[in-house]
Design a protein around this motif. Structure first.
Motif: not given
Length: 785
Positions: A258, A272, A286, A288, A290, A357, A545-546, A614, A618, A621
């Protein structure tokens, strides 16, 4: 005890070399540099850092011994460092090999660029290429000049430990588990050695200086000093630093996927966005996904999106070439690949991309781009790899339109391509000399009986996509072979379990072992089409997505150029020219070791599900940013608040003992002396308490304070009775006077009488904790009555 000493002259500071401090600084920097060992391979980098530190510190000590003014010594140190770097890294561009020229700084800039790119791309432990070694040598050289200035020129040795935290603390921010405790303890021990040597130097200076106007022998009574002395305070500060470093190292995790600072296996290149190395294990696990980007395209087959190409080895690790960007290579007009023959069918496509992202300096685009429009910032394409990169912008929030060529070579064209490769392609056949034998043996066995590089490539792809291999993101971590270097690939070929990194790298490495130019692309799979009726989605929109982060091999064929293959089972799409049905032809028969399997479901289309693939896509955070800032703030607070806390604890302990009656006048006078030192009043062991009291009472701001003068007089009388009166009278004096209250009165008056700078130093950097800090004899800031 009575001591007689003749008067003697004191050598001036211009002629003091402070050699003990120089050797202590050398030890501290060498030990601190050694803390980088978990991040780098071999020992050559350590020798380079050690030689640099030794030359700089001995040179500054020599110049100081020759009488160079203290304020000029750091400048001479910088000059020596530049000369040394010119000799070692200047590639002969220096005048007489020593004096830098404009060409020397050009070489240095190239080394800096190469070193930064290598650091970003390599996983740990990294191979110390020339650029990295130059950065390490120049960096530790600058730190050496700084600590020499702090410890000797400014006489602030306790602050000299702060710059050394750079090499000591970096491993704790990158590798899992924090910095090695052994390295931290060694560095802390070397720091205490520095403080110990400084205490000895300070005592020697004081012993060699008699009060002004004194030339006759004097009689001294040794004062009993209760509690920890200056060295004890230094040890207390050092201990606080050690404990703080250990606690922070254990409590602060390595910045992972991250964070733009680093990952468990190396630093991140794309902020990121994406892990810089083919070692994408941290990103691939990972949980989830993104959003990365979405697009629409006129292409018949949805394109892969390539970020960059890993085309060379540093040690055993794949990295991207650090070619200098030609500022004329703007993305509005990208030259058609010169290797592409007009006989190869190609269709011009248009793809509109919106970044959701991905935050990176590398632009995700389909292969064979001819034009990009709508970008913000300055973007350039690499003539060698055709990757698109910016040095002042990011992909985040960008919307752009890409014009590209969709190639449709046939198996026959690839089979008939020439094996006479251009000079620019030959480096793509290089391999590390030391590599597992299984790589070459497997490549020869799998391609036995193939007659052309194309047939060999298809055989390698089919072998890796065969039933013997399984897609698995966890097995490489569990069995300790995560990554994409040649050493890891040997283990992967034995265990036959891994993810896209292993499959792509294995095919590229085996192709190179057969003499076929090969490299590895890193980017994204085409993604999935938006379901009809989804609000806000345009017709024909595809979302990436990722989970779609991917790597695949590219092999070179004359007349066509770099051609993509897909060896990862269950991922991506096998190109039409590389499918078994299309590749059958003369010379394509495989040897007995080739797997014979029917075409698998997924060879004709996209398969993006089924795996926990993954990547990091993104923005970083806010909580991660707060973690970094919080960790650094905590470290700064520990370093800057440590001296104040140690001094406060000492004072509170003394005052507590005084009020309990377990301590007397000697303790009160020791606290008064320390308070005076903290407020930049010189206190030496060679003057009597009455002389010190006379000087204190004559300070501006105290000479008119009757209450402070009376309290000071009571403290002096109590001390003299404690030292010289009969035991019963001394005890009575201690009990009869409220020494703690008198001490508070004098200390507060001393604080009020000091200027603002002295008051701030007394609170934040109390000089009484260590000798020669902020209370050095030859400073104009020291106040003498």
């Amino acid at each position: 005890m009575t001591r007689f000493e003749p008067a003697r002259s004191v050598p001036g500071p211009r002629h003091q070399a402070y050699w003990p401090l120089t050797w202590a600084l050398l030890l501290l920097l060498v030990v601190g540099s050694g803390a980088l060992a978990p991040l780098l391979r071999g020992t050559g980098w350590m020798w380079a850092m050690t030689f640099t530190v030794t030359i700089v510190l001995i040179s500054t000590a020599g110049f100081r011994r020759l009488g160079v003014r203290r304020s000029f010594v750091p400048i001479t140190g910088l000059g020596v460092l530049l000369t040394f770097l010119t000799l070692v890294f200047g590639a002969g561009t220096g005048l007489v090999w020593l004096i830098p020229t404009p060409d020397t700084f050009t070489v240095f800039q190239g080394l800096i660029d190469s070193g930064i790119d290598s650091i970003r791309q390599q996983s740990t432990p990294a191979a110390p290429v020339a650029g990295i070694t130059f950065l390490l040598a120049s960096g530790v050289g600058l730190i050496a000049v700084l600590v020499d200035a702090l410890a000797i020129t400014l006489r602030w040795p306790a602050l000299a430990g702060i710059p050394v935290l750079i090499p000591v603390g970096v491993p704790g921010l990158i590798i899992d588990g924090g910095a090695e405790i052994f390295s931290l303890v060694l560095a802390a021990g070397a720091f205490l050695v520095l403080l110990w040597f400084d205490a000895r130097v300070r005592r020697t200076e004081e012993a060699n200086q008699l009060p002004e106007g004194r030339s006759a022998p004097r009689v001294f009574a040794r004062a009993t000093r209760l509690g920890p002395g200056p060295m004890g305070g230094a040890v207390a500060v050092g201990s606080i630093g050690i404990v703080s470093a250990l606690v922070l190292s254990a409590a602060t995790p390595a910045f992972t996927e991250h964070s733009p600072v680093g990952s468990g296996n190396g630093s991140l290149l794309f902020g990121s966005g994406v892990s810089p190395m083919i070692d994408l294990g941290q990103d691939l696990r990972r949980p989830r996904p993104q959003p990365a980007l979405h697009y629409t395209t006129t292409a018949v087959a949805q394109p892969y999106f390539k970020l960059l190409t890993l085309d060379r080895f540093v040690g055993t690790t794949w990295v991207a070439s650090t070619n200098r960007i030609n500022r004329d290579n703007t993305v509005q007009d990208i030259t058609r690949s010169p290797e592409l023959s007009k006989s190869v069918e190609s269709v011009e496509t248009t793809t509109s991309v919106v970044i959701d992202g991905v935050d990176t300096a590398w632009l995700p685009v389909p292969p064979l781009v001819t034009r990009v429009e709508g970008l913000g910032g300055s973007w350039y394409w690499d003539s060698h790899t055709r990757a698109i990169r910016s040095f002042d912008s990011s992909t985040l929030g960008q919307s752009y339109q890409v014009t590209a060529l969709e190639l449709k070579p046939t198996a026959g064209q690839l089979r008939d391509s020439s094996s006479e490769y251009p000079q620019s392609v030959l480096p793509a056949m290089d391999l590390p000399t030391l590599r597992p034998d299984i790589i070459d043996d497997t490549a020869r066995a799998v391609t036995s009986g193939t007659g052309t590089p194309y047939d060999a490539a298809v055989a390698l792809q089919d072998y890796l996509r065969g039933g013997e291999f399984a897609y698995d993101t966890d097995a490489p971590v569990d069995d300790g072979y995560d990554g994409g270097g040649v050493d890891v690939i040997g283990t992967f070929l034995e265990l036959q379990r891994g993810y896209c990194v292993h499959f792509a790298s294995a095919m590229a490495v085996m192709a190179r072992s057969l003499g076929i130019p090969a490299r590895v692309a890193v980017g994204y799979l085409p993604g999935t089409k938006t379901s009809d009726g989804v609000a806000g989605a345009g017709a024909g929109q595809f979302n990436i997505n990722s989970n779609d982060l991917h790597s695949w091999p590219e092999l070179y064929f004359g007349g066509v150029g770099w051609v993509s293959f897909e060896p990862t089972p269950g991922r991506g799409r096998v190109p039409a020219y590389a499918r078994p049905a299309d590749s059958a032809g003369p010379g394509s028969a495989s040897g007995a070791t080739l797997p014979t399997s029917a075409p698998r479901a997924g060879d004709d289309g996209l398969t993006t599900g089924g795996g926990s693939v993954n990547s990091a896509a993104g923005s970083t955070s806010g909580s991660d940013a707060l973690l970094r800032v919080g960790a650094l703030a905590a470290l700064i607070v520990c370093l800057m608040g440590g001296p104040a806390a140690a001094r406060s604890l000492r004072r509170q302990g003394r005052m507590r003992r005084l009020r309990r009656g377990s301590a007397g006048a000697a303790t009160a006078w020791a606290e008064l002396g320390d308070s005076a030192i903290d407020h930049a009043v010189r206190v030496t062991e060679l003057e009597t308490p009455r002389e010190l009291a006379r000087r204190l009472s004559g300070l501006p701001g105290l000479d008119g304070d009757a209450a402070a003068a009376e309290a000071l007089d009571r403290l002096l009388v109590a001390l003299e009775r404690h030292r010289y009166a009969r035991p019963e009278e001394a005890v009575a004096a201690d009990q009869g006077a409220d020494l703690a209250d008198d001490l508070d009165i004098v200390t507060e008056a001393l604080h009020r009488a000091s200027d603002r700078a002295a008051r701030v130093r007394a609170l934040t950097l109390p000089a009484s904790l260590w000798p020669a800090v902020l209370a050095r004899q030859n400073s104009g800031r020291i106040r003498n009555a």
